[in-house]
Write an enzyme that holds these catalytic residues in place. Structure first.
Site, PDB file in Angstrom:
ATOM      1  N   ASP A  30      -1.708   6.318  -1.103  1.00 40.31           N
ATOM      2  CA  ASP A  30      -2.583   5.288  -0.555  1.00 40.31           C
ATOM      3  C   ASP A  30      -1.972   3.909  -0.827  1.00 40.31           C
ATOM      4  O   ASP A  30      -1.478   3.635  -1.919  1.00 40.31           O
ATOM      5  CB  ASP A  30      -3.983   5.384  -1.186  1.00 40.31           C
ATOM      6  CG  ASP A  30      -5.010   4.611  -0.389  1.00 40.31           C
ATOM      7  OD1 ASP A  30      -5.888   5.245   0.215  1.00 40.31           O
ATOM      8  OD2 ASP A  30      -4.940   3.358  -0.370  1.00 40.31           O
ATOM      9  N   HIS A 100      -8.950  12.314   6.881  1.00 44.97           N
ATOM     10  CA  HIS A 100      -8.061  12.430   5.719  1.00 44.97           C
ATOM     11  C   HIS A 100      -8.863  12.717   4.469  1.00 44.97           C
ATOM     12  O   HIS A 100     -10.015  12.302   4.349  1.00 44.97           O
ATOM     13  CB  HIS A 100      -7.229  11.149   5.542  1.00 44.97           C
ATOM     14  CG  HIS A 100      -8.057   9.904   5.478  1.00 44.97           C
ATOM     15  ND1 HIS A 100      -8.556   9.283   6.611  1.00 44.97           N
ATOM     16  CD2 HIS A 100      -8.502   9.167   4.434  1.00 44.97           C
ATOM     17  CE1 HIS A 100      -9.269   8.227   6.252  1.00 44.97           C
ATOM     18  NE2 HIS A 100      -9.250   8.141   4.932  1.00 44.97           N
TER      19      HIS A 100
HETATM   20  P1  5GP Z   1     -11.169   5.565   4.380  1.00 47.49           P
HETATM   21  O1  5GP Z   1     -12.074   4.491   3.873  1.00 47.49           O
HETATM   22  O2  5GP Z   1     -10.943   5.475   5.859  1.00 47.49           O
HETATM   23  O3  5GP Z   1     -11.630   6.936   3.936  1.00 47.49           O
HETATM   24  O4  5GP Z   1      -9.814   5.351   3.621  1.00 47.49           O
HETATM   25  C1  5GP Z   1      -8.675   4.810   4.220  1.00 47.49           C
HETATM   26  C2  5GP Z   1      -7.654   4.655   3.131  1.00 47.49           C
HETATM   27  O5  5GP Z   1      -6.406   4.406   3.745  1.00 47.49           O
HETATM   28  C3  5GP Z   1      -7.922   3.497   2.171  1.00 47.49           C
HETATM   29  O6  5GP Z   1      -7.961   3.967   0.830  1.00 47.49           O
HETATM   30  C4  5GP Z   1      -6.747   2.540   2.407  1.00 47.49           C
HETATM   31  O7  5GP Z   1      -6.292   1.916   1.225  1.00 47.49           O
HETATM   32  C5  5GP Z   1      -5.694   3.447   3.007  1.00 47.49           C
HETATM   33  N1  5GP Z   1      -4.801   2.795   3.962  1.00 47.49           N
HETATM   34  C6  5GP Z   1      -5.135   1.914   4.931  1.00 47.49           C
HETATM   35  N2  5GP Z   1      -4.054   1.565   5.644  1.00 47.49           N
HETATM   36  C7  5GP Z   1      -3.005   2.230   5.112  1.00 47.49           C
HETATM   37  C8  5GP Z   1      -1.611   2.272   5.431  1.00 47.49           C
HETATM   38  O8  5GP Z   1      -1.123   1.618   6.356  1.00 47.49           O
HETATM   39  N3  5GP Z   1      -0.828   3.072   4.662  1.00 47.49           N
HETATM   40  C9  5GP Z   1      -1.353   3.818   3.622  1.00 47.49           C
HETATM   41  N4  5GP Z   1      -0.490   4.583   2.938  1.00 47.49           N
HETATM   42  N5  5GP Z   1      -2.667   3.809   3.301  1.00 47.49           N
HETATM   43  C10 5GP Z   1      -3.482   3.026   4.042  1.00 47.49           C
END
Ligand code: 5GP
Ligand code: ZN
Length: 115
Positions: A30, A100
């Site tokens: 992340d 994810h």
């Molecule tokens: P969600 O809130 O959608 O479940 O989590 C999305 C996660 O993706 C967050 O923890 C955020 O830090 C991570 N994230 C967002 N953009 C990117 C990216 O471009 N690369 C990576 N490796 N993680 C990302």
């Protein structure tokens, strides 16, 4: 789907730190970790969230947990334990709409701020 950042990572159009990949699944670090170890495990195939999964996804969905097991073991957090969760939809805090699993752990070995 064209603007999905995780699809772009899957396709190699955006950089990421991969910790696992096979024909169906990738796992990356992340970018803004909320724990000493914070990994994201996802299907290569775009599914927005749990509301979009289909019966044909059953095998890959099962395999995601086996990949979680593997990346947790590789990251050496399997013995101490770790959290696995999915934010599915806006109200759950989902910000990237490509399904994810979050894998968080490593707290015991984290630097302590109170010493
Ligand atoms: P969600 O809130 O959608 O479940 O989590 C999305 C996660 O993706 C967050 O923890 C955020 O830090 C991570 N994230 C967002 N953009 C990117 C990216 O471009 N690369 C990576 N490796 N993680 C990302
Ligand atoms: Zn996607």
């Amino acid at each position: 789907m064209d603007e999905c950042i995780f699809c772009k990572i899957v396709l190699g159009q955006l950089p990421a730190k991969f910790v696992y990949q096979d024909d169906d699944i990738i796992a990356i670090k992340d970018i803004h970790p909320k724990a000493p170890i914070h990994l994201l495990v996802m299907p290569r195939k775009h599914r927005e969230s749990l509301k979009d999964i289909k019966r044909e996804d059953q095998e890959v969905l099962g395999k995601l947990l086996l990949v979680v097991q593997k990346v947790a073991a590789d990251a050496k957090i399997a013995e101490d334990g770790y959290k696995v969760f999915i934010n599915s939809g806006h109200d759950a805090g989902q910000i990237v709409f490509h399904l994810h699993l979050h894998v968080l752990g490593g707290w015991k070995k984290a630097p302590r701020w109170d010493v």
